[in-house]
Design an enzyme around this catalytic site. Structure first.
Site, PDB file in Angstrom:
ATOM      1  N   LYS A 183       3.807  30.233   3.317  1.00 27.31           N
ATOM      2  CA  LYS A 183       2.975  29.848   2.067  1.00 27.31           C
ATOM      3  C   LYS A 183       1.294  29.955   2.465  1.00 27.31           C
ATOM      4  O   LYS A 183       0.540  30.303   1.964  1.00 27.31           O
ATOM      5  CB  LYS A 183       3.457  28.295   1.645  1.00 27.31           C
ATOM      6  CG  LYS A 183       4.710  28.375   1.181  1.00 27.31           C
ATOM      7  CD  LYS A 183       4.860  27.148   0.344  1.00 27.31           C
ATOM      8  CE  LYS A 183       5.580  27.504  -1.027  1.00 27.31           C
ATOM      9  NZ  LYS A 183       5.019  27.490  -2.089  1.00 27.31           N
ATOM     10  N   SER A 237      -1.500  27.141  -5.392  1.00 30.88           N
ATOM     11  CA  SER A 237      -1.104  28.651  -5.688  1.00 30.88           C
ATOM     12  C   SER A 237      -1.498  29.282  -7.252  1.00 30.88           C
ATOM     13  O   SER A 237      -1.696  30.409  -7.232  1.00 30.88           O
ATOM     14  CB  SER A 237       0.596  28.984  -5.847  1.00 30.88           C
ATOM     15  OG  SER A 237       0.838  28.528  -4.602  1.00 30.88           O
ATOM     16  N   THR A 295       6.575  27.056   5.521  1.00 32.96           N
ATOM     17  CA  THR A 295       5.642  26.532   5.058  1.00 32.96           C
ATOM     18  C   THR A 295       4.352  27.462   5.683  1.00 32.96           C
ATOM     19  O   THR A 295       3.375  27.797   4.961  1.00 32.96           O
ATOM     20  CB  THR A 295       5.425  25.190   5.645  1.00 32.96           C
ATOM     21  OG1 THR A 295       6.577  24.221   5.588  1.00 32.96           O
ATOM     22  CG2 THR A 295       4.042  24.290   5.146  1.00 32.96           C
ATOM     23  N   ARG A 317       1.892   1.106  14.884  1.00 36.74           N
ATOM     24  CA  ARG A 317       1.396   0.948  13.421  1.00 36.74           C
ATOM     25  C   ARG A 317       1.979  -0.570  12.973  1.00 36.74           C
ATOM     26  O   ARG A 317       2.786  -1.039  13.727  1.00 36.74           O
ATOM     27  CB  ARG A 317       1.742   1.944  12.658  1.00 36.74           C
ATOM     28  CG  ARG A 317       3.549   2.251  12.627  1.00 36.74           C
ATOM     29  CD  ARG A 317       4.011   3.514  12.000  1.00 36.74           C
ATOM     30  NE  ARG A 317       3.854   3.555  10.446  1.00 36.74           N
ATOM     31  CZ  ARG A 317       4.946   4.249   9.828  1.00 36.74           C
ATOM     32  NH1 ARG A 317       5.616   4.844  10.325  1.00 36.74           N
ATOM     33  NH2 ARG A 317       4.756   3.864   8.388  1.00 36.74           N
ATOM     34  N   SER A 332      12.944   6.312 -13.935  1.00 34.76           N
ATOM     35  CA  SER A 332      11.970   7.173 -14.639  1.00 34.76           C
ATOM     36  C   SER A 332      11.777   8.567 -14.163  1.00 34.76           C
ATOM     37  O   SER A 332      11.607   9.522 -14.714  1.00 34.76           O
ATOM     38  CB  SER A 332      10.810   6.400 -14.514  1.00 34.76           C
ATOM     39  OG  SER A 332       9.746   7.372 -14.618  1.00 34.76           O
ATOM     40  N   HIS A 336       0.966  -1.203  -0.205  1.00 38.03           N
ATOM     41  CA  HIS A 336       0.077  -0.114   0.007  1.00 38.03           C
ATOM     42  C   HIS A 336       0.871   1.150   0.040  1.00 38.03           C
ATOM     43  O   HIS A 336       0.603   2.090  -0.818  1.00 38.03           O
ATOM     44  CB  HIS A 336      -0.761   0.281   1.215  1.00 38.03           C
ATOM     45  CG  HIS A 336      -1.523   1.217   1.643  1.00 38.03           C
ATOM     46  ND1 HIS A 336      -2.594   1.827   0.600  1.00 38.03           N
ATOM     47  CD2 HIS A 336      -1.422   2.090   2.810  1.00 38.03           C
ATOM     48  CE1 HIS A 336      -2.881   3.225   1.292  1.00 38.03           C
ATOM     49  NE2 HIS A 336      -2.286   3.208   2.277  1.00 38.03           N
ATOM     50  N   GLU A 345      11.867  13.263  -0.012  1.00 34.00           N
ATOM     51  CA  GLU A 345      10.708  12.622  -1.080  1.00 34.00           C
ATOM     52  C   GLU A 345       9.312  12.956  -0.526  1.00 34.00           C
ATOM     53  O   GLU A 345       8.437  13.234  -1.475  1.00 34.00           O
ATOM     54  CB  GLU A 345      10.882  10.921  -0.754  1.00 34.00           C
ATOM     55  CG  GLU A 345       9.571  10.293  -1.106  1.00 34.00           C
ATOM     56  CD  GLU A 345       9.424  10.293  -2.711  1.00 34.00           C
ATOM     57  OE1 GLU A 345      10.183  10.580  -3.369  1.00 34.00           O
ATOM     58  OE2 GLU A 345       8.120   9.856  -3.062  1.00 34.00           O
ATOM     59  N   HIS A 383      12.978  11.938   3.557  1.00 34.99           N
ATOM     60  CA  HIS A 383      12.521  13.005   3.899  1.00 34.99           C
ATOM     61  C   HIS A 383      12.242  14.092   2.615  1.00 34.99           C
ATOM     62  O   HIS A 383      11.149  14.668   2.395  1.00 34.99           O
ATOM     63  CB  HIS A 383      13.019  13.765   5.016  1.00 34.99           C
ATOM     64  CG  HIS A 383      12.266  15.108   5.508  1.00 34.99           C
ATOM     65  ND1 HIS A 383      10.991  14.868   6.170  1.00 34.99           N
ATOM     66  CD2 HIS A 383      12.307  16.175   4.997  1.00 34.99           C
ATOM     67  CE1 HIS A 383      10.460  16.031   6.208  1.00 34.99           C
ATOM     68  NE2 HIS A 383      11.169  16.868   5.477  1.00 34.99           N
ATOM     69  N   HIS A 385      14.781  13.079  11.883  1.00 37.07           N
ATOM     70  CA  HIS A 385      13.629  13.097  12.744  1.00 37.07           C
ATOM     71  C   HIS A 385      12.709  11.931  12.542  1.00 37.07           C
ATOM     72  O   HIS A 385      12.082  11.552  13.313  1.00 37.07           O
ATOM     73  CB  HIS A 385      12.832  14.282  12.705  1.00 37.07           C
ATOM     74  CG  HIS A 385      12.143  14.426  11.182  1.00 37.07           C
ATOM     75  ND1 HIS A 385      12.451  15.495  10.332  1.00 37.07           N
ATOM     76  CD2 HIS A 385      11.683  13.463  10.351  1.00 37.07           C
ATOM     77  CE1 HIS A 385      11.364  15.485   9.359  1.00 37.07           C
ATOM     78  NE2 HIS A 385      11.255  14.072   9.250  1.00 37.07           N
ATOM     79  N   HIS A 386      13.114  11.073  11.638  1.00 33.74           N
ATOM     80  CA  HIS A 386      12.349   9.583  11.633  1.00 33.74           C
ATOM     81  C   HIS A 386      13.072   8.686  12.429  1.00 33.74           C
ATOM     82  O   HIS A 386      12.763   7.500  12.432  1.00 33.74           O
ATOM     83  CB  HIS A 386      12.499   9.185   9.957  1.00 33.74           C
ATOM     84  CG  HIS A 386      11.601  10.019   9.166  1.00 33.74           C
ATOM     85  ND1 HIS A 386      10.311   9.950   9.072  1.00 33.74           N
ATOM     86  CD2 HIS A 386      11.971  10.941   8.505  1.00 33.74           C
ATOM     87  CE1 HIS A 386       9.742  10.937   8.278  1.00 33.74           C
ATOM     88  NE2 HIS A 386      10.706  11.448   7.970  1.00 33.74           N
ATOM     89  N   TYR A 395       8.537  15.761   0.579  1.00 36.02           N
ATOM     90  CA  TYR A 395       8.165  17.246  -0.039  1.00 36.02           C
ATOM     91  C   TYR A 395       8.038  17.395  -1.525  1.00 36.02           C
ATOM     92  O   TYR A 395       7.416  18.004  -2.017  1.00 36.02           O
ATOM     93  CB  TYR A 395       9.411  18.170   0.322  1.00 36.02           C
ATOM     94  CG  TYR A 395       9.226  18.443   1.812  1.00 36.02           C
ATOM     95  CD1 TYR A 395       8.197  18.922   2.300  1.00 36.02           C
ATOM     96  CD2 TYR A 395      10.522  18.089   2.798  1.00 36.02           C
ATOM     97  CE1 TYR A 395       8.151  19.470   3.873  1.00 36.02           C
ATOM     98  CE2 TYR A 395      10.165  18.166   4.286  1.00 36.02           C
ATOM     99  CZ  TYR A 395       9.019  19.019   4.639  1.00 36.02           C
ATOM    100  OH  TYR A 395       8.907  19.301   5.865  1.00 36.02           O
TER     101      TYR A 395
END
Ligand code: HEA
Ligand code: HEA
Ligand code: CUA
Ligand SMILES: [Cu+2]
Lengths: 368, 286, 531
Positions: C336, C273, C333, C455, C174, C82, C260, C258, C307-308, C262
Site C-alpha cells: 500500500k 487512497s 501494508t 505503561r 451498533s 481513555h 480491531e 487484533h 503477538h500481544h 485493522y
C-alpha cells in the site's frame, strides 16, 4: 530532574536505548533490536527519499505534467517479493533467540516468584538456598511519593520506586530458573538488563531463566496492570559472587529460623495487638487505611465494621480466603500474623468486639 | 400483491421514524437496569424488565411499519435482495458469537486442563488429575455428575431435526400457495421448538437437583450452561420469529414468490438447528 | 393488508421525495444517510475531546514523578476509559460517519440499504457513551482494568465494570448492524455499470472492514459476557481454581483485538487512497493490488492475535508461528505504501490540507508500522511488552494514522458536506501544528519504553522524568491544535466562507463530485449510470 543520578542496573537519565545487557539473551535482544532498527531506518530513508524527491520535483507549481501510468505487474511483484525476503531475513536470527529463551532446563537454582497485590513473594525451590522464602515489598517511603495536595516531605532517592526491603540474591554465572505464579491477578516479573519478562498468572505456573554474567544490583518493575499499586511493586535482584551468595543464604536461613513463630503459642491481647499493628501497617493500610475508615465505595471500613464486631470465625475465614477485592492472605501471612492482625482490628479505633482475641492456633485450625 | 411492485420505487427509503431512537433509549434503560441488577441495587430488576418490555414494544411497532410497507408494495425486488444479504450476514455474526463459547470450551479442555495437571503445576496443584468434568484443581467446587447424551439431548436432537423437516414442508406449501397447509406445518414447527425448550428446562432441573451440576460447577458447568443456555435463548428467539410469521400467514400476508420474512426466519431456525448438532456432539458426547 | 396500511405506506414514499424534516425530528428520527453521517461525526468528535481530556489528565499526573493530582486507582480509571472512549467512541464511529456520508454518494445509491436500522446503529452510541462516562460516578468509580479488561483484574472491579461491559455490548450491536448495512449497501446498491473492481477504494476498504467487524465484534461480546458471568454468576471461565484460565480471556479478547486495530486503519487507508490520486492528478497506482493487499491484511489479521501475549508464556512453536504471521502483515501494508508513492511519482502535485494530512499519514504511520514490526520480533517484544514503547507504537498508528486520515478526509470531503471551503491557511496551521506536537508527545515515549518504563503507571522512577515532561507539553499543545481545529476551521466553514464548487479539487474523481455542494438532502434517487 537534574539532581537524579543514574543507577547501576536500572534506567539512566535520558536513556534512549535498551538497558546495558548482562546476560547472553539480553545481549542478543540488544543486537537484534539494533539490527531491526538499522534495517527499518534504511528502508525508511529509501522509501521516503523517493517520496520527498517526488514531492519536490513532481509538483504542479513547477509545471510538472502528470503522467498517466497506473500499473506495472513487474514492479508490483518486485515490491511484494523483496519485502517478503527482508522479513524472512529478520525472522531467522530472532528464531534462534526465541528457542534459547525458552530452554529452562538444567537450571542451577530454581526460584518461585509469586505476584501478589502488591508485592512479590519468593521461594527458593531448588539448588543452593533451597527452603528460603520471603516477601519483597517496596522500600521507598510514601513521604517521597506524596499524594494529591500533599507534597513529598523527603527528597527522592536515586532508586525511587526501584528499591525493596528484601532483594532476591543469586550467584553470578549460574543458570537461574524463575517460576512465576500469582495469588490474585496477573502480574509480570521482569529485569530489563537480563532480557527477562514473564507474566505471573494466578493458578498457573510459567517459567523463564537467566544467567547473569556481571555482579551488581538489577532492577525491574511489575509490568502487568494489577490494580492500584501496580507502579509500587518493584523487583530487585542482587547478583553476587559464589561466596557472598553462600553467606547470604546462611544469614537468611538463620533469620528465618528466628522468625518462625510457633502457632501453638498462646498470646495475650496486648502482645497480639502490638504485633498486629505492624502486620496491619505492612499489609492492610493500603486499602483499609491507617484510620480503619477504608475508602468509601472502594474499600470497606474496618472501624465499626459488622464483620469485625461479629463472630471471629467469619473474620478468620474472610482474611484467609479473601472475597471480591479483598485478597486471600492464606499464603502470604503466617497464622500468628493473621491472628495478630485480626486481634488488632477487633480492639482498635472505636471497635470493642465481644470476641476480642484470636489465637494463632484458631487460624491454623481454620486453614484446614 | 406482486402486482403492486410496479408502483414500487427503485429503492424505497423510509421517511423519518421515531422507532430507532426510542429503541436506543429503551436499551439504555435495559442496560442501566441490568448493571444495577447484577449489583443487587434495589429496584434495578424492575427497571431492567421495564426496559426489555419497552424495547419489545418499540420493535413491535417498528416491524409493524416495515410489514405495512412490504404489504403496501413498496419493496422492489432489490430490497428483497438487501434483506437476504443482511439476514445471511447477521447469521454469520451469530455463528461467531457461538464460536467464542465453543472456542472457550475447546481451550479449557484441550489446553488449560492438561496444563493445570502437568508436572510443573504440581507445585500448585499436587493432586489435580486431568479428566473432563473435574471439580477444579483447588477442590473448591462441589462434586457433580457430567451430563450424558441420553435420553434428553438425543430426544431433543430428534425434535429439532424433525422441526427442520416440518418447516421445509411448510415452506414448500407456501410456495405452492397452500395457505392452510403452510400454517399447519409452521405451527407444528413452533410446537416442536416449544417441546424442545420444555425438555431443556427439565434437563436443567435434572442437572441442578439430581446431578448437582450448576452454573457454579467449575469450567464444566460454566461452558455447559452458557453454551446450552445461549442456544436455548436462540431457539426461543427463532420460535418467536416463526410465531410472528405464522400470524402473518394467517392474516394472508406473503405470496408464493414474495415471502422473505418466512425464509429469513427459516434460515435462522436452520442455523439454530446446526448449532445444536455442534453442541450435541461437542458438549454431550465428547 | 387493509387499505389504510397501503395509504400510510404510500405517505412514506411521498415523504421521502419531498419532505425535508426540520428541527429535532430531523436528527432524532433521521433516516437520511447524510444526517446520520453528520450525527456520527459530531458524536465522534465529542468523544475525541472527552477522551482527549482524560489523556491530558493522565499526562498532567505524569509530568513529574510522585503523585500530585490523583490517587493511582483514579489514574488507572483514566487510562482505561481513555482507551475505551478513543477506540469505541471516537475512531470507530468517526469512520462509520464517513461511511454513511460517502459510500452512498460514491456508489450512486440513494441512501443506505436499511435507513431506519442505520439510525438505530447511531442512537445506540449515545446510550453506550452515557453508560461509560456515568460509570465514573458509581461507587468504586469506572473500571480500571485497562481497555483490554483483562481477567481476573476485571473480576475485582466494582459496578463500573458492569456498566462498561453493557456499554461495549451496545456498541458491539451498533457496529454489527452498521456493518451489515454497509455490506448490503455496497453489494446491492451500486449504480449500474459500477462493478466491484471499479468501485472507489474507500468503499473497498470499508467493505472489508465491515466483514472484520461482523466477524470479531460477536467474539468480544462473548468474552465480556463470560467476564460478566464470572463476576456475578459464579462461573469459572477465567478462574484457575475452577478449571478455567485467565489467559483464555486474552486469547478471546485478542482474537477480536487484533482485527480491531485493522478495523481502525483500513478505512484510513481508503481515505488516503482517494486523496493521493486527487492531488497528484494521476490515477491510483495498482488499484487491483491495493484491493488484494487490503484483503490480505484482513485475512492475516485473524492469525496473529497472540503477538500481544508473548510474555504470557506459550509453547515455542506458538511464539514462532505468531511472530512469522505478524511480520508477514508488513508485506501487504508495504504494497500500500509503495502504491501511494508510485501514485505521487511523476504526478502533478499540489499540497492543499487534505494532501498534507495524507502525506503526513503515510510518513508517520509508516514509523508506527516499523515499530510494530520491531514489536513483532518475539525476543524484542518480550523486552518491550507493556512498556511505553508499545504506547508509542500504537499512538503512531492510531493518532498519526487513523486520526490524521480522518482529518484528511474531513478537509477533502468537508466542502461537499457544508458547501463551503475551509480556510486553507488555517488548515495548514492545523496540519503543521498537529504533526509537530504529535511527534513531541509520542516520540520520546519510544525512549521511555526502551529504557524500561512500564505503561499504566501512575508514578515512575525519577530517571524517566525528562522525556515525560516533554511528552506532557506536547500533549497539551496537540490538544490545543484540536481545539483550534474545531473553533477556527470547522465551525467557520459550516457557517459560511467561500462557496464550494461541485468539484472543488480539479484532480478528484468519483460520483460524489457530480452532485452539487453542499450535497442535496436526497441524491441519486434514480441511479446514475457509471461509465
Ligand atoms: C491502527 C492500529 C494499529 C495498526 C495498523 C498496527 C499495526 C501493527 N502492529 Fe500494532 N498495536 C496497536 C494498533 C495497531 N497496530 C495497538 C492499539 C496495540 C496495543 C494494544 C494494547 O496492548 O493496549 C498494538 C500492539 C502491537 C503489538 C504488541 C505489543 C505488546 O503489547 O507487546 C505488536 C507485536 O507484534 C504489534 C505489531 C504490529 C504490526 C507488525 C503491525 C503492522 O500492521 C505494521 C505494518 C506496517 C509497516 C511495516 C510499515 C510499512 C511497510 C513498508 C514501508 C514496507 C517495507 C517494510 C519491510 C520490508 C519491513 N502491535
Ligand atoms: C484510539 C485512539 C487514541 C487516541 C486518538 C489517543 C490520543 C492520545 N493519547 Fe492515548 N491511548 C489509546 C488510544 C488513543 N489515544 C489507547 C487504546 C490506550 C491504552 C489504554 C490502556 O492502557 O488501557 C492509550 C493510552 C495512552 C497513554 C498511556 C496511559 C498509561 O499507560 O497509563 C497515554 C499517556 O500519555 C496516552 C496519551 C494520549 C494523548 C496525549 C493523546 C492525544 O492525541 C489527545 C489529544 C487531546 C485532545 C484531542 C483533547 C483536546 C481538548 C482540550 C484541550 C480541552 C478542550 C475541552 C473541551 C472543549 C470540552 N494514551
Ligand atoms: Cu503487579 Cu503490576
Ligand atoms: Cu495486534
Amino acid at each position: 530532574a537534574g539532581e537524579v543520578k543514574d543507577i547501576q542496573g536500572g534506567p539512566a537519565v535520558l536513556q534512549t536505548n535498551l538497558q546495558p545487557p548482562v546476560t547472553q539473551i539480553a545481549q542478543q535482544i540488544y543486537s537484534l533490536h539494533n539490527l531491526m532498527l538499522i534495517i527499518c531506518l534504511v528502508i525508511f530513508v529509501a522509501v521516503f527519499g523517493v517520496m520527498f524527491y517526488s514531492i519536490f520535483k513532481h509538483r504542479k507549481s513547477l509545471g510538472h505534467k502528470a503522467a498517466s501510468f497506473h500499473e506495472s505487474t513487474s514492479v508490483e511483484i518486485a515490491w511484494t517479493v523483496v519485502p517478503f525476503i527482508i522479513v524472512i531475513g529478520m525472522a531467522l536470527p530472532a528464531t534462534r533467540t526465541v528457542v534459547a529463551m525458552k530452554d529452562t532446563s538444567n537450571a542451577d537454582i530454581t526460584i518461585k516468584a509469586t505476584g501478589m497485590q502488591w508485592k512479590w513473594g519468593y521461594d527458593y525451590l531448588k539448588g543452593d538456598g533451597e527452603g528460603i522464602s520471603f516477601l519483597s515489598t517496596l522500600k521507598t517511603p510514601r513521604t517521597q511519593v506524596g499524594s494529591p495536595g500533599v507534597a513529598p516531605t523527603e527528597a527522592r532517592s536515586d532508586t525511587y520506586l526501584l528499591e525493596v526491603d528484601n532483594e532476591v540474591h543469586v550467584p553470578v554465572n549460574k543458570k537461574v530458573r524463575i517460576i512465576t505464579t500469582a495469588n490474585d491477578v496477573i502480574h509480570s516479573w521482569t529485569i530489563p538488563a537480563f532480557g527477562v519478562k514473564q507474566d505471573a498468572i494466578p493458578g498457573f505456573v510459567r517459567d523463564t531463566w537467566f544467567k547473569a554474567e556481571k555482579e551488581g544490583t538489577y532492577r525491574g518493575q511489575c509490568v502487568e496492570l494489577c490494580g492500584k499499586e501496580h507502579a509500587f511493586m518493584p523487583i530487585v535482584v542482587v547478583v553476587e559472587s559464589e561466596e557472598k551468595y553462600k553467606a547470604w543464604v546462611d544469614g537468611k536461613k538463620k533469620e528465618m529460623a528466628a522468625k518462625a513463630d510457633d502457632p501453638n503459642k498462646v498470646w495475650t491481647v496486648d502482645e497480639l495487638k502490638q504485633r498486629g499493628e505492624k502486620v496491619y501497617t505492612a499489609n492492610c493500610v493500603a486499602c483499609h487505611q491507617a484510620n480503619g475508615k477504608g475508602v468509601p465505595g472502594a474499600f470497606p471500613a474496618l472501624d465499626g465494621s459488622a464483620v469485625v464486631a461479629g463472630p471471629k470465625a467469619d473474620q478468620i475465614h474472610l482474611v484467609l480466603n479473601g472475597k471480591g477485592g479483598m485478597p486471600s492472605w492464606k499464603a502470604t501471612l503466617s497464622d500468628t500474623e493473621i491472628a495478630a492482625a485480626i486481634t488488632y482490628t477487633r480492639n482498635n479505633w472505636s471497635n470493642k468486639s465481644a470476641e476480642n482475641i484470636v489465637q494463632p492456633a484458631e487460624v491454623l485450625a481454620a486453614r484446614k | 400483491m406482486s402486482s403492486q411492485h410496479a408502483k414500487a420505487p427503485y429503492y424505497f427509503v423510509p421517511g423519518p421514524s421515531k422507532w430507532p431512537v426510542l429503541a436506543g433509549a429503551s436499551l439504555l434503560v435495559t442496560m442501566l437496569g441490568a448493571a444495577g441488577w447484577v449489583n443487587s441495587v434495589p429496584g434495578a430488576n424492575i427497571i431492567n424488565i421495564v426496559g426489555i418490555v419497552l424495547t419489545l414494544v418499540v420493535l413491535y411497532f417498528w416491524f409493524g411499519d416495515a410489514i405495512k410497507e412490504s404489504e403496501g408494495g413498496l419493496y422492489s425486488p432489490r430490497i428483497d435482495v438487501s434483506y437476504r444479504w443482511s439476514m445471511s450476514w447477521f447469521i454469520f455474526s451469530e455463528v461467531m458469537f457461538f464460536g467464542a463459547f465453543f472456542g472457550a470450551l475447546f481451550y479449557a479442555r484441550s489446553i488449560s486442563m492438561p496444563w493445570l495437571a502437568d508436572l510443573d503445576h504440581k507445585v500448585l496443584w499436587p493432586d489435580f488429575a486431568a479428566h473432563w468434568g473435574n471439580t477444579g484443581p483447588a477442590g473448591t467446587i462441589e462434586a457433580f455428575k457430567a451430563m450424558g447424551p441420553f435420553p434428553i439431548p438425543t430426544i431433543n436432537t430428534a425434535l429439532l431435526l424433525t422441526s427442520g423437516v416440518t418447516l421445509t414442508i411448510s415452506h414448500h406449501a407456501l410456495r405452492e400457495g397452500h395457505r392452510a397447509k403452510t400454517a399447519f406445518w409452521l405451527f407444528a414447527t413452533i410446537v416442536l421448538g416449544a417441546v424442545f425448550m420444555g425438555f431443556q428446562m427439565f434437563e436443567y432441573y435434572h442437572a441442578y437437583h439430581e446431578l448437582n451440576l450448576k452454573l457454579t460447577s467449575g469450567i464444566y458447568g460454566s461452558t455447559f450452561f452458557l453454551l446450552t443456555g445461549f442456544h436455548g435463548f436462540h431457539v426461543t428467539m427463532g420460535a418467536i420469529m416463526l410465531a410472528v410469521v405464522l400470524r402473518r400467514v394467517l392474516k394472508g400476508h406473503f405470496t408464493p414468490e414474495h415471502h422473505f420474512a418466512f425464509e429469513g426466519a427459516a434460515w435462522y431456525w436452520h442455523f439454530v438447528d446446526v448449532v445444536w448438532l455442534g453442541l450435541y456432539v461437542v458438549v454431550y458426547w465428547l | 393488508m387493509s387499505t389504510t396500511a397501503v395509504d400510510h405506506a404510500h405517505d412514506h414514499s411521498h415523504d421521502h421525495a419531498h419532505d425535508h424534516p426540520h428541527g429535532f425530528r430531523r436528527w432524532l428520527f433521521a433516516t437520511n444517510h447524510k444526517d446520520i453521517g453528520s450525527l456520527y461525526l459530531w458524536f465522534a468528535f465529542t468523544m475525541l475531546l472527552s477522551g482527549g481530556v482524560l489523556a491530558l489528565m493522565i499526562r498532567s499526573e505524569l509530568f513529574q514523578p510522585g503523585l500530585q493530582l490523583m490517587q493511582p486507582e483514579f489514574f488507572n480509571q483514566l487510562t482505561t476509559m481513555h482507551g475505551l472512549i478513543m477506540v469505541f467512541g471516537a475512531i470507530m464511529p468517526a469512520f462509520v460517519g464517513f461511511a454513511n456520508w460517502m459510500i452512498p454518494l460514491q456508489i450512486g445509491a440513494s441512501d443506505m440499504a436499511f435507513a431506519r436500522m442505520n439510525n438505530f446503529s447511531f442512537w445506540l452510541m449515545p446510550p453506550a457513551a452515557l453508560l461509560l462516562i456515568a460509570s465514573f460516578w458509581v461507587p468504586g468509580g469506572a473500571t480500571a482494568a485497562g481497555w483490554t479488561l483483562y481477567a481476573p483484574l476485571s473480576t475485582q472491579m466494582g459496578p463500573g465494570m458492569d456498566m462498561a461491559i453493557f456499554a461495549v455490548h451496545i456498541m458491539g450491536a451498533s457496529s454489527i448492524m452498521g456493518s451489515i448495512n454497509i455490506i448490503t449497501t455496497i453489494l446491492n446498491m451500486r449504480a449500474p455499470g459500477m462493478t466491484l473492481m471499479k468501485m472507489p477504494m474507500f468503499c473497498w476498504t470499508w467493505l472489508i472492514t465491515a466483514y472484520l467487524l461482523i466477524a470479531v465484534m460477536p467474539v468480544l461480546a462473548g468474552a465480556i459476557t463470560m467476564t460478566l458471568t464470572d463476576r456475578h454468576f459464579g462461573t469459572s471461565f477465567f478462574n484457575a481454581a475452577g478449571g478455567g484460565d485467565p489467559v483464555m480471556y486474552q486469547h478471546i479478547f485478542w482474537f477480536f483485538g487484533h482485527p480491531e486495530v485493522y478495523i481502525m486503519i483500513l478505512p484510513a487507508f481508503g481515505i488516503v487512497s482517494q486523496i493521493v490520486p486527487a492531488f497528484a492528478r494521476k490515477p491510483l497506482f495498482g488499484y487491483a493490488s491495493m484491493v488484494y493487499a487490503t484483503a490480505s491484511i484482513a485475512i492475516l489479521s485473524f492469525i496473529v492475535w497472540a503477538h500481544h501475549m508473548f510474555t504470557t508464556g506459550m509453547p515455542v512453536t506458538a511464539q514462532l508461528f505468531f511472530m512469522y504471521a505478524t511480520m508477514l502483515i508488513s508485506v501487504p501494508t508495504g504494497v500500500k505504501v509503495f502504491n501511494w508513492i508510485a501514485t505521487m511519482w511523476k504526478g502533478s502535485m499540489t499540497f492543499e490540507t487534505p494532501m498534507l494530512f495524507a502525506i503526513g499519514f503515510i510518513f508517520v504511520f509508516t514509523m508506527g508500522g516499523f515499530t510494530g514490526l520491531i514489536l513483532a520480533v518475539t525476543p524484542i517484544d518480550i523486552q518491550l511488552q507493556d512498556t511505553y514503547y508499545v504506547v508509542a507504537h500504537f499512538h503512531y498508528v492510531l493518532v498519526a494514522g487513523s486520526l490524521f486520515a480522518l482529518f484528511a478526509g474531513y478537509y477533502y470531503w468537508g466542502p461537499k458536506w457544508t458547501g463551503f471551503m475551509y480556510n486553507e491557511t488555517r488548515g495548514k496551521i492545523h496540519f503543521w501544528g498537529s504533526l509537530i506536537a504529535f511527534n513531541v508527545t509520542f516520540f520520546p515515549m519510544h525512549f521511555l519504553g526502551l529504557a524500561g518504563m512500564p505503561r499504566r503507571y501512575a508514578d515512575y522512577p525519577a530517571q524517566f522524568t525528562d522525556f515525560n515532561m516533554v511528552a506532557t507539553i506536547g500533549a497539551f499543545w496537540f490538544g490545543l491544535m484540536q481545539v483550534y481545529f474545531i473553533l477556527a476551521v470547522v465551525l467557520p466553514s459550516i457557517k459560511g466562507g467561500k462557496p464550494a464548487a461541485a468539484k472543488p479539487w480539479d484532480g478528484a474523481e468519483g460520483l460524489e463530485w457530480t452532485v452539487p455542494s453542499p450535497a442535496p438532502f436526497h441524491t441519486f434517487e434514480e441511479p446514475p449510470v457509471f461509465k
